[in-house]
Structures are given as C-alpha cells and as structure tokens.
Design an enzyme around this catalytic site. Structure first.
Site, PDB file in Angstrom:
ATOM      1  N   ASP A  16       0.870  -1.278   0.024  1.00 32.98           N
ATOM      2  CA  ASP A  16       0.139   0.135   0.085  1.00 32.98           C
ATOM      3  C   ASP A  16       0.920   1.114   0.015  1.00 32.98           C
ATOM      4  OD1 ASP A  16      -2.402   1.481   0.287  1.00 32.98           O
ATOM      5  OD2 ASP A  16      -2.542   1.196   2.229  1.00 32.98           O
ATOM      6  N   ASN A  64     -10.294  -3.196  -7.022  1.00 35.75           N
ATOM      7  CA  ASN A  64      -9.487  -2.247  -7.736  1.00 35.75           C
ATOM      8  C   ASN A  64      -9.967  -1.753  -9.058  1.00 35.75           C
ATOM      9  OD1 ASN A  64      -6.317  -3.206  -6.355  1.00 35.75           O
ATOM     10  ND2 ASN A  64      -7.656  -1.591  -5.924  1.00 35.75           N
TER      11      ASN A  64
END
Length: 227
Positions: A16, A64
């Site tokens: 991340d 995503n």
C-alpha cells in the site's frame, strides 16, 4: 534469536502507498506504481537468503476495478512488462509463480502470459504467490460452494478449496503505508497469522524492512488459542 524462536516461512504483504508516494513527490500515480514494481523485484530476490518459502503479494484486488480507467490500464501494462522481464529470473532462481484470485477475468493476453509463466515455473521450490483480481470474501464463498457440493462443510473441507490450498499456512502479514486493516485480503488465512503494520510507503519498502518484520515475528510467542 534462539533456536526456539518462530521463523516465518510464509509471508504475505499488502503493498500500500504507491499513489501517496507519487503525490508526495508531485509525480503521476503511474510513477508510484512503477517504483512499487521495483520494490517487488528487490523483495523477491531476498526471500531465499531470508529463509522464506512462500511470499504472497496483494497486487490487484477485485475492488481495484473501481479506480480510474487510465490507472487500471497503467497497472495492467506494468503487469505485462513485469511478467515478460522477470520470468527468466524466476526460472533461474527456482521461484514458482502462483496466482490467487480470478486471474482469468483479466485481459486475454495477460491470462496467456500468466499461464505460460505458471507452466514454466511449475518446478520451482519457493513460491511467489500474486493476488490478482482477488477478494477474500469471494474466495471463501467459492470455496464454500465447492465444499458443499461434496457433502458437509467443515473447516477442513472448505480450506481444501481455497486458492491457497497447496500453500503453507500463513505466518506473517505485513501492511505498508501506516494503514491498519486487511482490505479483504486472506481473511481465512489470517486467523492465527501474526501482523505487522509499518508506516513506510510501498515504493520505499526494502528487504531491510522485511528483515525487521521477520525479527519482530521471531520475538513473538505464538499460542494459536492456547495458553
């Protein structure tokens, strides 16, 4: 670290912070993703000397797809380039590629690249598992349906149908960027995994950071619900 200290053999990472890394440097988001690929490359090269048998990376979640179309396109192009450029190194270094998630939902040319890579690395002794178009809740639902088709659902029968069924138990989960959540990643597998959350953005994550997390893991007492 003494001989009784636990050693993490299966490590999973939620990578991340690519976008924030790029923003801090006033660069396009794609530059953060590109630098993130470099971090992956360095990490994969470090797993053998660190004694890691399996490294699982959260590369692209089923959520995503909600990102802007151009960003998704950039990520897919990076995936194409990564497979093409790094496949020979995987083969040379005895790394077996494994994909978890519904990778067949990706573009046909990527699916073909992935399946070629899976075939050519199938004899590798160390596993690099990449989560693509992956969501843990979906994985558990799929596994439960498969288990139910064979009779009674138990923890054991469900586990046999997870995407990770042929992988070692998860020992350690790491998340970068300072966020403290699982984001629908390996929910079943994390039941007794140790967790380490670090403030480093993914493109800046190095093998030294991984070693620090492994050292942290080795200092913990794992009880698995016992005393």
């Amino acid at each position: 670290m003494d001989s009784e200290s636990p050693q993490a053999k299966h490590v999973a990472i939620i990578m991340d912070g690519n976008g924030r890394w790029a923003k801090q440097k006033m660069l396009p988001r794609v530059m953060g993703h590109r630098q993130g690929v470099e971090a992956v490359r360095e990490l994969v090269r470090s797993i053998e000397p660190m004694g890691i048998d399996c490294l699982t990376l959260y590369a692209f979640s089923s959520e995503n797809w909600k990102r802007p179309e151009d960003e998704v396109g950039d990520l897919m192009n990076l995936l194409r380039k990564f497979i093409k450029s790094d496949l020979p190194e995987f083969i040379a270094n005895d790394v077996r590629l494994k994909i978890i998630g519904d990778y067949k939902g990706l573009a046909p040319d990527i699916v073909a690249q992935l399946e070629d890579a899976l075939d050519k690395t199938s004899k590798g002794s160390r596993i690099l598992a990449v989560a693509l178009n992956y969501g843990s809740q979906d994985e558990i639902v799929r596994a439960a349906n498969l288990a139910a088709s064979g009779g009674e659902i138990t923890a054991e029968t469900l586990e046999k149908h997870l995407d990770t069924a042929d992988m070692p138990p998860l020992d350690l989960l790491i998340r970068t960027s300072g966020e403290v959540r699982l984001s629908n990643f390996l929910l079943w597998q994390c039941a007794y995994a140790e967790m380490v959350f670090v403030d480093v953005l993914w493109p800046d994550f190095t093998p030294d950071h991984l070693q620090q997390a492994l050292d942290d893991f080795s200092d913990r007492e794992r009880r698995f619900g016992g005393r």
